[in-house]
Design a protein around this motif. Structure first.
Motif, PDB file in Angstrom:
ATOM      1  N   THR A  57       0.847  -1.190   0.000  1.00 57.04           N
ATOM      2  CA  THR A  57       0.000   0.000   0.000  1.00 57.04           C
ATOM      3  C   THR A  57       0.882   1.238   0.000  1.00 57.04           C
ATOM      4  O   THR A  57       1.773   1.374   0.816  1.00 57.04           O
ATOM      5  N   THR A  59       1.140   5.359   0.340  1.00 60.03           N
ATOM      6  CA  THR A  59       0.424   6.466   0.959  1.00 60.03           C
ATOM      7  C   THR A  59       0.678   7.740   0.168  1.00 60.03           C
ATOM      8  O   THR A  59       1.825   8.069  -0.136  1.00 60.03           O
ATOM      9  N   CYS A  88      -3.959   2.112  -2.532  1.00 59.61           N
ATOM     10  CA  CYS A  88      -3.371   3.405  -2.167  1.00 59.61           C
ATOM     11  C   CYS A  88      -4.122   3.978  -0.976  1.00 59.61           C
ATOM     12  O   CYS A  88      -5.348   4.010  -0.973  1.00 59.61           O
ATOM     13  N   GLN A  89      -3.356   4.452  -0.006  1.00 65.97           N
ATOM     14  CA  GLN A  89      -3.956   5.150   1.127  1.00 65.97           C
ATOM     15  C   GLN A  89      -3.842   6.634   0.859  1.00 65.97           C
ATOM     16  O   GLN A  89      -2.765   7.147   0.583  1.00 65.97           O
ATOM     17  N   THR A  91      -4.214  10.323   2.390  1.00 58.56           N
ATOM     18  CA  THR A  91      -4.247  11.068   3.640  1.00 58.56           C
ATOM     19  C   THR A  91      -4.367  12.543   3.304  1.00 58.56           C
ATOM     20  O   THR A  91      -3.607  13.062   2.490  1.00 58.56           O
ATOM     21  N   GLU A 123     -13.459   2.314  -3.011  1.00 59.81           N
ATOM     22  CA  GLU A 123     -13.078   2.665  -1.651  1.00 59.81           C
ATOM     23  C   GLU A 123     -13.060   1.420  -0.772  1.00 59.81           C
ATOM     24  O   GLU A 123     -14.023   0.671  -0.737  1.00 59.81           O
ATOM     25  N   THR A 137      -8.377  10.006   6.297  1.00 57.50           N
ATOM     26  CA  THR A 137      -7.672   8.992   5.523  1.00 57.50           C
ATOM     27  C   THR A 137      -8.677   7.996   4.960  1.00 57.50           C
ATOM     28  O   THR A 137      -9.724   7.750   5.561  1.00 57.50           O
ATOM     29  N   ILE A 138      -8.335   7.465   3.796  1.00 56.20           N
ATOM     30  CA  ILE A 138      -9.152   6.443   3.143  1.00 56.20           C
ATOM     31  C   ILE A 138      -8.230   5.586   2.299  1.00 56.20           C
ATOM     32  O   ILE A 138      -7.176   6.048   1.860  1.00 56.20           O
ATOM     33  N   VAL A 139      -8.632   4.341   2.093  1.00 50.99           N
ATOM     34  CA  VAL A 139      -7.848   3.445   1.247  1.00 50.99           C
ATOM     35  C   VAL A 139      -8.626   3.197  -0.031  1.00 50.99           C
ATOM     36  O   VAL A 139      -9.809   2.839   0.003  1.00 50.99           O
ATOM     37  N   GLN A 141      -8.849   0.845  -3.238  1.00 53.00           N
ATOM     38  CA  GLN A 141      -8.451  -0.439  -3.809  1.00 53.00           C
ATOM     39  C   GLN A 141      -8.554  -0.326  -5.327  1.00 53.00           C
ATOM     40  O   GLN A 141      -9.415   0.371  -5.856  1.00 53.00           O
TER      41      GLN A 141
END
Length: 148
Positions: A57, A59, A88-89, A91, A123, A137-139, A141
């Motif tokens: 992942t 950031t 990807c995270q 921020t 998401e 923050t969110i990841v 996919q």
């Protein structure tokens, strides 16, 4: 006494210093993480990408109020990483100045990132933000349907 109630151990960092420096850590968790790290990286012939099958992942950090061209450039990098199949995270941080003009500056910036990234990502979880609203923050996919 307090450390045993919290389930942590006290480890001396610099005992000879006045006052002594100690750190409260969960030794079992530290050993578990160390074993997990060593077993996860072993077995592959390549550098960090071998064997385990887990995707790294990355950031990406954005500041609220970022200029459009800077946001687009960073979002294009997010898209490139997502198209390789990696999560990807994202921020997003904001200072008090931006929060005074827009109390949801972090969410506004996140929506701008979502708009640029579009169908390349899905998401991974809900947005996590602090109470003050200055950090989120969110990841993302990778969207396998959109990958090239």
């Amino acid at each position: 006494d307090t450390s045993s109630k919290l389930g942590v151990d006290l480890v001396g960092i610099n005992i000879k210093q006045d006052p002594p420096v100690i750190k409260a850590i969960d030794v079992k968790k530290l050993i578990y993480d160390k074993n997990k790290k060593s077993s996860g990286s072993g077995g592959g012939s390549g550098g960090g990408s071998g064997g385990s099958g887990m995707k790294q992942t990355k950031t990406y950090k954005f500041k609220a109020g970022i200029q459009e061209n800077d946001l687009n450039r960073k979002a294009e990098n997010v898209i490139k990483y997502l198209s390789k199949g990696h999560p990807c995270q994202i921020t997003i941080t904001s200072n008090n100045f931006n929060l005074k003009s827009d109390s949801d500056a972090v969410i506004t910036t996140l929506n701008r990132v979502r708009e640029v990234v579009g169908d390349y990502a899905v998401e991974g979880h809900k947005v996590r933000k602090n109470v003050k609203g200055s950090f989120a923050t969110i990841v993302f996919q990778p969207n396998n349907k959109k990958r090239k």
